[in-house]
Motif scaffolding. Structure first.
Motif, PDB file in Angstrom:
ATOM      1  N   ASP A 146       0.807  -1.215   0.000  1.00 57.60           N
ATOM      2  CA  ASP A 146       0.000   0.000   0.000  1.00 57.60           C
ATOM      3  C   ASP A 146       0.844   1.272   0.000  1.00 57.60           C
ATOM      4  O   ASP A 146       0.369   2.345   0.356  1.00 57.60           O
ATOM      5  CB  ASP A 146      -0.962   0.004   1.191  1.00 57.60           C
ATOM      6  CG  ASP A 146      -0.257  -0.249   2.521  1.00 57.60           C
ATOM      7  OD1 ASP A 146       0.985  -0.319   2.525  1.00 57.60           O
ATOM      8  OD2 ASP A 146      -0.957  -0.381   3.535  1.00 57.60           O
ATOM      9  N   ASP A 147       2.101   1.157  -0.405  1.00 59.02           N
ATOM     10  CA  ASP A 147       2.956   2.330  -0.546  1.00 59.02           C
ATOM     11  C   ASP A 147       3.915   2.085  -1.709  1.00 59.02           C
ATOM     12  O   ASP A 147       4.064   0.957  -2.173  1.00 59.02           O
ATOM     13  CB  ASP A 147       3.733   2.592   0.745  1.00 59.02           C
ATOM     14  CG  ASP A 147       4.155   4.058   0.846  1.00 59.02           C
ATOM     15  OD1 ASP A 147       3.904   4.814  -0.116  1.00 59.02           O
ATOM     16  OD2 ASP A 147       4.734   4.438   1.876  1.00 59.02           O
ATOM     17  N   ARG A 180      -4.999  -2.441  -2.796  1.00 58.89           N
ATOM     18  CA  ARG A 180      -4.957  -1.766  -1.488  1.00 58.89           C
ATOM     19  C   ARG A 180      -4.342  -0.379  -1.607  1.00 58.89           C
ATOM     20  O   ARG A 180      -4.796   0.559  -0.950  1.00 58.89           O
ATOM     21  CB  ARG A 180      -4.179  -2.621  -0.481  1.00 58.89           C
ATOM     22  CG  ARG A 180      -4.982  -3.831  -0.002  1.00 58.89           C
ATOM     23  CD  ARG A 180      -4.305  -4.545   1.136  1.00 58.89           C
ATOM     24  NE  ARG A 180      -4.054  -3.667   2.273  1.00 58.89           N
ATOM     25  CZ  ARG A 180      -3.670  -4.100   3.474  1.00 58.89           C
ATOM     26  NH1 ARG A 180      -3.498  -5.406   3.692  1.00 58.89           N
ATOM     27  NH2 ARG A 180      -3.457  -3.260   4.453  1.00 58.89           N
ATOM     28  N   TRP A 181      -3.324  -0.251  -2.446  1.00 57.17           N
ATOM     29  CA  TRP A 181      -2.715   1.065  -2.647  1.00 57.17           C
ATOM     30  C   TRP A 181      -3.726   2.027  -3.259  1.00 57.17           C
ATOM     31  O   TRP A 181      -3.856   3.168  -2.822  1.00 57.17           O
ATOM     32  CB  TRP A 181      -1.496   0.931  -3.569  1.00 57.17           C
ATOM     33  CG  TRP A 181      -0.888   2.254  -3.912  1.00 57.17           C
ATOM     34  CD1 TRP A 181       0.050   2.938  -3.196  1.00 57.17           C
ATOM     35  CD2 TRP A 181      -1.202   3.071  -5.054  1.00 57.17           C
ATOM     36  NE1 TRP A 181       0.348   4.131  -3.821  1.00 57.17           N
ATOM     37  CE2 TRP A 181      -0.421   4.238  -4.965  1.00 57.17           C
ATOM     38  CE3 TRP A 181      -2.065   2.929  -6.136  1.00 57.17           C
ATOM     39  CZ2 TRP A 181      -0.465   5.257  -5.923  1.00 57.17           C
ATOM     40  CZ3 TRP A 181      -2.125   3.933  -7.079  1.00 57.17           C
ATOM     41  CH2 TRP A 181      -1.333   5.090  -6.980  1.00 57.17           C
ATOM     42  N   LYS A 183      -7.058   1.969  -3.227  1.00 62.35           N
ATOM     43  CA  LYS A 183      -8.131   2.321  -2.303  1.00 62.35           C
ATOM     44  C   LYS A 183      -7.640   3.284  -1.232  1.00 62.35           C
ATOM     45  O   LYS A 183      -8.376   4.186  -0.790  1.00 62.35           O
ATOM     46  CB  LYS A 183      -8.711   1.053  -1.674  1.00 62.35           C
ATOM     47  CG  LYS A 183      -9.538   0.220  -2.669  1.00 62.35           C
ATOM     48  CD  LYS A 183     -10.150  -1.016  -2.034  1.00 62.35           C
ATOM     49  CE  LYS A 183     -11.052  -1.743  -3.023  1.00 62.35           C
ATOM     50  NZ  LYS A 183     -11.649  -2.973  -2.449  1.00 62.35           N
ATOM     51  N   LYS A 184      -6.399   3.126  -0.815  1.00 70.33           N
ATOM     52  CA  LYS A 184      -5.816   4.042   0.168  1.00 70.33           C
ATOM     53  C   LYS A 184      -5.681   5.443  -0.426  1.00 70.33           C
ATOM     54  O   LYS A 184      -6.036   6.447   0.221  1.00 70.33           O
ATOM     55  CB  LYS A 184      -4.446   3.526   0.604  1.00 70.33           C
ATOM     56  CG  LYS A 184      -3.706   4.461   1.552  1.00 70.33           C
ATOM     57  CD  LYS A 184      -2.289   3.955   1.815  1.00 70.33           C
ATOM     58  CE  LYS A 184      -1.493   4.969   2.627  1.00 70.33           C
ATOM     59  NZ  LYS A 184      -0.076   4.575   2.798  1.00 70.33           N
ATOM     60  N   ALA A 187      -9.079   7.071  -0.719  1.00 73.00           N
ATOM     61  CA  ALA A 187      -9.580   7.474   0.599  1.00 73.00           C
ATOM     62  C   ALA A 187      -8.912   8.763   1.067  1.00 73.00           C
ATOM     63  O   ALA A 187      -9.548   9.589   1.739  1.00 73.00           O
ATOM     64  CB  ALA A 187      -9.337   6.354   1.615  1.00 73.00           C
ATOM     65  N   GLU A 188      -7.642   8.940   0.690  1.00 63.33           N
ATOM     66  CA  GLU A 188      -6.913  10.147   1.099  1.00 63.33           C
ATOM     67  C   GLU A 188      -7.241  11.348   0.210  1.00 63.33           C
ATOM     68  O   GLU A 188      -6.960  12.491   0.597  1.00 63.33           O
ATOM     69  CB  GLU A 188      -5.408   9.878   1.043  1.00 63.33           C
ATOM     70  CG  GLU A 188      -4.931   8.879   2.096  1.00 63.33           C
ATOM     71  CD  GLU A 188      -3.475   8.487   1.900  1.00 63.33           C
ATOM     72  OE1 GLU A 188      -2.910   8.833   0.822  1.00 63.33           O
ATOM     73  OE2 GLU A 188      -2.902   7.831   2.783  1.00 63.33           O
TER      74      GLU A 188
END
Length: 279
Positions: A146-147, A180-181, A183-184, A187-188
């Protein structure tokens, strides 16, 4: 899918031994020499004509396509890079190992309907218009990937690394990233325009395909058809230009005063430059 065997072929011709056998069979049933020769010849011609109609090879449709992402805008707008400074660092890494573009040549349409395509970047044949080019200098990290971090892709690494990639699939252009990245990031940045991008999730691999642009099929019509009259081509270009505009594309009009005609058709999108030509 790589092509490992013959991609197309003709129906097997009547072997010479069969032709000779047919002649002697006709002689055996009491046809004269000339009657046997004539009947054998008619059978051979008939089979040849049937083969030409039923097993006709598809016409050649030789054209080349080169796709150049506008990486500075694409990677910054979609948050794969956080700043212009990061892009400068990425560019410095690419000076060590060039980022490959998506470049291919469509050789012909095969009898089964699939194209025969040659990858100009990797020098192999395949039977679809599906390309995925990893951005190896960017790597997902963390347990959930996720990064992202920058790395020198010329250096060896002991672990399996997952990079985002640029893809072209039957006219769709986009980014393949980790679910996951993505969606993160959404969200941000809930109010950002890029969060409205069409996404196709693959829950088995944990990836997300972001469709950013689509080239309308009619855009390639000019390189797949025989020569037209000037009036016919002008009318067709009007239709093509309208379809391109609906998808966010604009065609670069050729310079009518140029001493040498540019063989490439060039179309521009906010995030991609595409050029293609007959070969």
């Amino acid at each position: 899918m790589n092509v490992t065997g013959r991609v197309s072929g003709r129906h097997a011709r009547l072997p010479k031994t069969h032709v000779i056998a047919l002649f002697f069979i006709l002689r055996w049933v009491d046809f004269s020499i000339w009657q046997s020769l004539l009947l054998t010849l008619l059978v051979v011609i008939g089979l040849w004509g049937y083969e030409r109609v039923a097993f006709k090879e598809p016409p050649s449709s030789l054209y080349r396509v080169v796709i150049s992402p506008k990486f500075d805008r694409l990677l910054l707008d979609y948050k794969l890079l956080k700043s212009v400074d990061e892009y400068d660092r990425l560019y410095a890494l690419w000076e060590k190992k060039d980022q490959k573009l998506i470049a291919f040549t469509v050789l012909r349409d095969q009898a089964n309907g699939d194209p025969l395509v040659y990858s100009d970047a990797y020098h192999y044949f395949q039977s679809d218009l599906n390309f995925d080019e990893p951005i190896e200098a960017l790597v997902f990290k963390g347990r959930g990937c996720d990064d992202l971090y920058l790395r020198d892709s010329t250096l060896a690494d002991g672990e399996r690394l997952i990079s985002p990639s640029v893809y072209f699939k039957w006219g769709d252009l986009g980014l393949n990233v980790r679910e996951r990245w993505w969606k993160k990031v959404c969200a941000e940045n809930p109010t950002r325009e890029f969060t409205k991008t069409e996404v196709d999730y693959d829950f088995i691999t944990g990836s997300a395909n972001l469709t950013i642009a689509t080239i309308p099929p009619i855009a390639f019509y000019m390189v797949r058809t025989p020569t037209m009259t000037y009036k016919e081509s002008e009318k067709l270009w009007e239709v093509i230009d309208k379809d391109l505009a609906l998808g966010g594309w604009e065609r670069q009009k050729p310079d009518v005063h140029a001493e040498v005609k540019d063989p490439w058709i060039r179309i521009e999108h906010k995030y991609f430059h595409v050029q293609y030509r007959k070969m």
